[in-house]
Design a protein around this motif. Structure first.
Motif, PDB file in Angstrom:
ATOM      1  N   ALA A 136       0.851  -1.191   0.000  1.00  0.00           N
ATOM      2  CA  ALA A 136       0.000   0.000   0.000  1.00  0.00           C
ATOM      3  C   ALA A 136       0.885   1.238   0.000  1.00  0.00           C
ATOM      4  O   ALA A 136       1.919   1.270   0.657  1.00  0.00           O
ATOM      5  N   ALA A 137       0.501   2.244  -0.773  1.00  0.00           N
ATOM      6  CA  ALA A 137       1.293   3.475  -0.817  1.00  0.00           C
ATOM      7  C   ALA A 137       0.431   4.620  -1.328  1.00  0.00           C
ATOM      8  O   ALA A 137      -0.416   4.422  -2.203  1.00  0.00           O
ATOM      9  N   GLU A 138       0.668   5.791  -0.778  1.00  0.00           N
ATOM     10  CA  GLU A 138       0.018   7.028  -1.234  1.00  0.00           C
ATOM     11  C   GLU A 138      -1.485   6.874  -1.389  1.00  0.00           C
ATOM     12  O   GLU A 138      -2.061   7.189  -2.429  1.00  0.00           O
ATOM     13  N   GLY A 139      -2.104   6.360  -0.344  1.00  0.00           N
ATOM     14  CA  GLY A 139      -3.561   6.265  -0.355  1.00  0.00           C
ATOM     15  C   GLY A 139      -4.098   5.109  -1.175  1.00  0.00           C
ATOM     16  O   GLY A 139      -5.297   4.846  -1.182  1.00  0.00           O
ATOM     17  N   GLN A 140      -3.206   4.381  -1.880  1.00  0.00           N
ATOM     18  CA  GLN A 140      -3.630   3.210  -2.664  1.00  0.00           C
ATOM     19  C   GLN A 140      -3.534   1.959  -1.787  1.00  0.00           C
ATOM     20  O   GLN A 140      -2.613   1.836  -1.005  1.00  0.00           O
ATOM     21  N   PRO A 141      -4.477   1.030  -1.949  1.00  0.00           N
ATOM     22  CA  PRO A 141      -4.355  -0.228  -1.199  1.00  0.00           C
ATOM     23  C   PRO A 141      -3.215  -1.077  -1.757  1.00  0.00           C
ATOM     24  O   PRO A 141      -2.673  -0.758  -2.815  1.00  0.00           O
ATOM     25  N   ALA A 142      -2.858  -2.136  -1.040  1.00  0.00           N
ATOM     26  CA  ALA A 142      -1.911  -3.103  -1.604  1.00  0.00           C
ATOM     27  C   ALA A 142      -2.561  -3.707  -2.842  1.00  0.00           C
ATOM     28  O   ALA A 142      -3.779  -3.858  -2.888  1.00  0.00           O
ATOM     29  N   ARG A 143      -1.767  -4.013  -3.846  1.00  0.00           N
ATOM     30  CA  ARG A 143      -2.341  -4.517  -5.099  1.00  0.00           C
ATOM     31  C   ARG A 143      -1.583  -5.730  -5.619  1.00  0.00           C
ATOM     32  O   ARG A 143      -0.353  -5.718  -5.679  1.00  0.00           O
ATOM     33  N   LEU A 144      -2.363  -6.739  -5.969  1.00  0.00           N
ATOM     34  CA  LEU A 144      -1.810  -7.903  -6.661  1.00  0.00           C
ATOM     35  C   LEU A 144      -1.948  -7.632  -8.154  1.00  0.00           C
ATOM     36  O   LEU A 144      -3.025  -7.255  -8.613  1.00  0.00           O
ATOM     37  N   VAL A 145      -0.855  -7.803  -8.875  1.00  0.00           N
ATOM     38  CA  VAL A 145      -0.892  -7.522 -10.314  1.00  0.00           C
ATOM     39  C   VAL A 145      -0.413  -8.751 -11.082  1.00  0.00           C
ATOM     40  O   VAL A 145       0.632  -9.336 -10.761  1.00  0.00           O
ATOM     41  N   LEU A 146      -1.203  -9.139 -12.060  1.00  0.00           N
ATOM     42  CA  LEU A 146      -0.827 -10.275 -12.897  1.00  0.00           C
ATOM     43  C   LEU A 146      -0.942  -9.825 -14.346  1.00  0.00           C
ATOM     44  O   LEU A 146      -2.004  -9.392 -14.777  1.00  0.00           O
ATOM     45  N   ASP A 147       0.162  -9.916 -15.091  1.00  0.00           N
ATOM     46  CA  ASP A 147       0.130  -9.538 -16.501  1.00  0.00           C
ATOM     47  C   ASP A 147       0.181 -10.786 -17.367  1.00  0.00           C
ATOM     48  O   ASP A 147       1.096 -11.604 -17.245  1.00  0.00           O
ATOM     49  N   LEU A 148      -0.795 -10.922 -18.231  1.00  0.00           N
ATOM     50  CA  LEU A 148      -0.882 -12.079 -19.115  1.00  0.00           C
ATOM     51  C   LEU A 148      -0.692 -11.645 -20.556  1.00  0.00           C
ATOM     52  O   LEU A 148      -1.136 -10.559 -20.948  1.00  0.00           O
ATOM     53  N   ALA A 149      -0.037 -12.498 -21.352  1.00  0.00           N
ATOM     54  CA  ALA A 149       0.094 -12.238 -22.784  1.00  0.00           C
ATOM     55  C   ALA A 149      -0.322 -13.489 -23.543  1.00  0.00           C
ATOM     56  O   ALA A 149      -0.058 -14.605 -23.094  1.00  0.00           O
ATOM     57  N   ALA A 150      -0.948 -13.290 -24.684  1.00  0.00           N
ATOM     58  CA  ALA A 150      -1.352 -14.424 -25.513  1.00  0.00           C
ATOM     59  C   ALA A 150      -0.104 -15.133 -26.019  1.00  0.00           C
ATOM     60  O   ALA A 150       0.917 -14.513 -26.278  1.00  0.00           O
ATOM     61  N   THR A 151      -0.176 -16.439 -26.118  1.00  0.00           N
ATOM     62  CA  THR A 151       0.956 -17.210 -26.629  1.00  0.00           C
ATOM     63  C   THR A 151       0.410 -18.351 -27.480  1.00  0.00           C
ATOM     64  O   THR A 151      -0.802 -18.493 -27.632  1.00  0.00           O
ATOM     65  N   SER A 152       1.319 -19.148 -28.034  1.00  0.00           N
ATOM     66  CA  SER A 152       0.849 -20.289 -28.847  1.00  0.00           C
ATOM     67  C   SER A 152       0.620 -21.486 -27.935  1.00  0.00           C
ATOM     68  O   SER A 152       1.207 -21.585 -26.862  1.00  0.00           O
ATOM     69  N   ARG A 153      -0.216 -22.409 -28.391  1.00  0.00           N
ATOM     70  CA  ARG A 153      -0.463 -23.615 -27.603  1.00  0.00           C
ATOM     71  C   ARG A 153       0.841 -24.381 -27.386  1.00  0.00           C
ATOM     72  O   ARG A 153       1.098 -24.906 -26.313  1.00  0.00           O
ATOM     73  N   GLU A 154       1.669 -24.387 -28.422  1.00  0.00           N
ATOM     74  CA  GLU A 154       2.928 -25.118 -28.344  1.00  0.00           C
ATOM     75  C   GLU A 154       3.803 -24.615 -27.194  1.00  0.00           C
ATOM     76  O   GLU A 154       4.267 -25.385 -26.353  1.00  0.00           O
TER      77      GLU A 154
END
Ligand SMILES: [Zn+2]
Length: 420
Positions: A136-154
């Motif tokens: 948490a910082a500057e009035g913001q709550p703690a945050r969980l962040v997950l970034d996903l990108a499309a990929t090939s099945r292989e």
């Protein structure tokens, strides 16, 4: 602080580029024993936001404090699992029914004591680019962040293969192996199996009731009713709101040498499919007795997928059990109990027009334990729902079911066990 560090390490090896995330786990290792006083309250997840498109999607969870996480992917169907320490979820209703970008929908809840999880259904194969938690910082709550990108099945499958090589020894939902138990108490053991639990809520009632709670309430009442006779021992596969994998339920019954296994559920059908009411009892069969039974089994068998269980790491003892000759006796007893149950339930509950059916329910696959799955009624039908949520009806139904258990064993003892 030992919250599944192996899983975190795996995810690091797997993703490779998860900077913030792996930093967390490294610090956790160095800290050694946690000497701080135990924290009394669990962190709370207060909001979730999903942003992005079909190439890149960010999944953000607001939290009341910073926590560790482990994230990994599963195939067939494509899912992303985020494992957390136990979290209280205070999220808006219907949150997760629809996603955005690469995230089709998501669920959350408890998977075991001390462990919560998010399961994201993705539109296709994805790569976890980043997974971290910001303080948490500057009035913001703690945050969980997950970034996903499309990929090939292989490349998706390649990543999973790498991950599972490391993961074999540390299943994400870890239950210690159930040692065979022999009781000195000679009374037959009845295993009651309340369906769903934890992250898997089951189906929903007209007013938003969760199947998992409705069936647990009935199961507890049934336990009391069966124990009242003094003739049987009773064990439950779950006694609270935790998740238990389907195979785990079967293994539990077998390890305890159960004499009978009763799985408790409630159904619902979409408004567009009209109305249905009444209780049904299902036994195991390779081919469904009708299309509706087949669809129901498919729905009930999704529990592990919903909870993010890695089906490829599930032991095969349950999955590969064939319905063959060895199971014939068990099958006969299962059908006998199903009929007895319907007969006794008649007085206490409304019955479906065709109340005894069969289909390929995973949870009924113990080859040596007569097993039935009871659908108590339809949570999508007002009358059934009223019953299902009424303590008086629960008592009545539980007593009728306990009577059926009594009748079934009385008949078996009288040697009537070879009919069909
Ligand atoms: Zn169910």
């Amino acid at each position: 602080m030992t919250f599944r560090l192996p899983a975190i390490a795996i995810a690091c090896a797997f993703a490779g580029i998860v900077t913030g995330f792996c930093g967390v786990s490294a610090r956790a290792v160095e800290q050694g024993p946690d000497l701080r006083p135990p924290v009394q309250t669990h962190p709370v997840a207060t909001d979730v936001r999903v942003g992005g498109d079909d190439k890149q999607t960010r999944f953000v969870v607001d939290l009341t404090r910073k926590i560790d996480l482990a994230a990994f992917t599963l195939a067939d169907p494509y899912r992303v699992v985020i494992d957390l320490p136990q979290v209280n979820f205070k999220l808006p209703d219907k949150m997760g029914e629809h996603g955005r970008g690469l995230v089709k929908a998501f669920r959350y809840g408890l998977v075991m004591k001390g462990g919560s999880r998010f399961v994201l259904d993705t539109t296709g194969p994805v790569r976890i680019n980043k997974a971290f938690v910001l303080a948490a910082a500057e009035g913001q709550p703690a945050r969980l962040v997950l970034d996903l990108a499309a990929t090939s099945r292989e490349s998706y499958l390649r990543n999973i293969a790498q991950e599972s090589r490391v993961a074999r020894n540390s299943p994400h939902i870890h239950h210690p192996p159930i040692a065979p138990r022999v009781s000195s108490d000679p009374r037959p053991l009845i295993v009651i199996d309340p369906g769903h639990g934890g992250i898997d809520s089951g189906t929903k009632g007209l007013d938003g009731q969760d199947e998992k709670n409705v069936v647990l309430a009935l199961a507890l009442r049934l336990r009391d009713a069966i124990e009242d006779s003094g003739k049987f021992r009773v064990a439950l596969t779950r006694r609270d709101d935790t998740f238990v994998a389907l195979g785990e339920r079967v293994r539990f019954a077998r390890a305890h040498h159960a004499a009978l296994f009763i799985s408790i559920h409630a159904d619902s059908i979409p408004r567009s499919e009209g109305q249905a009411e009444g209780a049904s009892v299902y036994t195991l069969s390779e081919h469904a007795s009708d299309a509706e039974a087949g669809r129901l089994a498919e729905k009930e068998n999704k529990s592990d997928i919903i909870a993010g269980v890695d089906l490829s790491s599930e032991p095969n003892d349950v999955a590969n059990i064939l319905i063959d000759l060895a199971q014939r006796e068990t099958k006969t007893f299962s059908v006998q109990f199903a009929r007895t149950l319907i007969n006794d339930l008649k007085a206490a509950a409304r019955l479906h027009p065709r109340p005894v059916k069969s289909a390929g329910f995973v949870v009924l696959k113990a080859p040596d334990v007569p097993s039935v799955l009871v659908e108590l009624g339809y949570m999508s039908t007002r009358g059934d729902l009223k019953n299902l949520t009424s303590p008086e009806w629960r008592s009545r139904a539980a007593k009728a079911m306990a009577q059926a258990v009594d009748d079934f064993f009385a008949r078996r003892l009288a040697g009537a066990g070879n009919g069909g």
